[in-house]
Design a protein around this motif. Structure first.
Motif, PDB file in Angstrom:
ATOM      1  N   ASP A  41       0.829  -1.202   0.000  1.00 43.78           N
ATOM      2  CA  ASP A  41       0.000   0.000   0.000  1.00 43.78           C
ATOM      3  C   ASP A  41       0.864   1.253   0.000  1.00 43.78           C
ATOM      4  OD1 ASP A  41      -2.524   1.490   0.307  1.00 43.78           O
ATOM      5  OD2 ASP A  41      -1.767   1.925   2.318  1.00 43.78           O
ATOM      6  N   TYR A  42       1.898   1.267   0.839  1.00 40.64           N
ATOM      7  CA  TYR A  42       2.795   2.429   0.910  1.00 40.64           C
ATOM      8  C   TYR A  42       3.560   2.616  -0.400  1.00 40.64           C
ATOM      9  CZ  TYR A  42       2.169   2.965   6.002  1.00 40.64           C
ATOM     10  OH  TYR A  42       1.656   3.190   7.254  1.00 40.64           O
ATOM     11  N   LYS A  60       1.717   4.287  -3.167  1.00 40.33           N
ATOM     12  CA  LYS A  60       1.455   5.718  -2.974  1.00 40.33           C
ATOM     13  C   LYS A  60       2.645   6.601  -3.360  1.00 40.33           C
ATOM     14  CE  LYS A  60      -1.831   5.117   0.860  1.00 40.33           C
ATOM     15  NZ  LYS A  60      -2.074   5.337   2.306  1.00 40.33           N
ATOM     16  N   SER A  79       4.736   4.884  10.302  1.00 42.24           N
ATOM     17  CA  SER A  79       3.748   5.658   9.550  1.00 42.24           C
ATOM     18  C   SER A  79       4.164   5.782   8.089  1.00 42.24           C
ATOM     19  CB  SER A  79       3.614   7.056  10.150  1.00 42.24           C
ATOM     20  OG  SER A  79       4.815   7.782   9.974  1.00 42.24           O
ATOM     21  N   PHE A  80       3.224   6.208   7.260  1.00 41.71           N
ATOM     22  CA  PHE A  80       3.555   6.450   5.854  1.00 41.71           C
ATOM     23  C   PHE A  80       4.566   7.584   5.728  1.00 41.71           C
ATOM     24  CE2 PHE A  80       2.761   8.840   1.897  1.00 41.71           C
ATOM     25  CZ  PHE A  80       3.208   7.880   0.993  1.00 41.71           C
ATOM     26  N   PHE A 139       7.921   6.192   6.281  1.00 38.42           N
ATOM     27  CA  PHE A 139       8.266   5.380   5.111  1.00 38.42           C
ATOM     28  C   PHE A 139       8.711   6.268   3.953  1.00 38.42           C
ATOM     29  CE2 PHE A 139       6.919   3.642   1.024  1.00 38.42           C
ATOM     30  CZ  PHE A 139       7.519   2.401   1.020  1.00 38.42           C
TER      31      PHE A 139
END
Length: 245
Positions: free
Chosen positions: A21-22, A25, A104-105, A108
């Motif tokens: 998911d990360y 993005k 957290s994103f 990342f």
């Protein structure tokens, strides 16, 4: 924008989902594969052009640290682990960042940006080297921990100190700190002008003022650089070539 080919290696499917998911993005990341088995991942790494690994440490068959030692050169590693005690071992093996689960994103994204910055800087240096052709470079560019890119003349360097995932470049009057590995800096230094004296230190040979036991002294500064046992013989072999007895 440069695309970075990346691989996820983690034996926890839940961790895969978060990382995928990360990765999706981030525009400059391209996910090549996801693996639970590090040995299978190593086959993929050696047969494809991979820029970046998101690597867990505590895995069956082969630990993340052991895998790092088997990697081809030029691959950056970001460790993703639930255990903080492996951080020192990770940075000793030149990982670029260490993400402690859960992260957290934003954290990342910050880690992946370090990879992009480093590879773009490396690409810029290669372009500069190509343009200069056979002309001898007299400086390099370093991105500091404050986001500023500075030009550092080789002749101004006294020594370089490795600090886990950082390096500090010392001149007579300044200290420049950067998120870059000792190996990356060492590879870009003029051959024959610098030498490693310790696992954490590289010195400019012509800047040596004196040697006192296992310590190297420089002009104009009080700091001293140690000579490590592993590097002592090669250092004094080099020094003896120009030593009058």
């Amino acid at each position: 924008m440069k695309q970075l080919n990346c691989i996820i290696i983690d034996d926890e499917p839940y961790a895969h989902n978060i990382l995928k998911d990360y990765v999706n993005k981030v525009p400059f990341l391209s996910l090549v594969g996801v693996f639970t088995n590090p040995i299978e991942a190593l086959v993929e790494i050696r047969s494809n052009n991979i820029d970046l690994l998101f690597l867990d440490i505590n895995m069956p068959e082969l630990s993340g640290i052991d895998l790092i030692k088997m990697l081809p050169s030029g691959i950056e590693v970001i460790i993703t682990s639930a255990y903080s005690e492996f951080a020192v071992a990770g940075f000793e093996n030149n990982v670029l960042d260490y993400l402690l689960k859960p992260y957290s994103f934003d954290r990342f994204l910050s880690a992946t940006q370090k990879v992009l910055d480093k590879l773009m800087l490396h690409s810029l240096k290669k372009d500069q080297d190509t343009k200069q052709n056979t002309a001898k470079a007299d400086a390099f560019y370093l991105k500091t921990d404050r986001g500023k890119i500075v030009r550092i003349n080789f002749e101004d360097i006294l020594y370089i100190e490795g600090l886990k995932n950082y390096c500090s470049v010392f001149t007579d009057t300044q200290r420049h700190v950067s998120l870059v590995s000792m190996k990356s800096l060492s590879d870009g230094l003029p051959e024959g002008e610098f030498i490693r004296t310790h696992k954490s230190y590289i010195i400019a040979i012509k800047k040596i003022k004196s040697i006192d036991g296992n310590l190297i002294l420089f002009e104009n500064i009080a700091e001293k650089v140690p000579i490590g046992v592993t590097y002592r013989d090669s250092f004094f072999y080099m020094l003896n070539k120009t030593l009058y007895k």
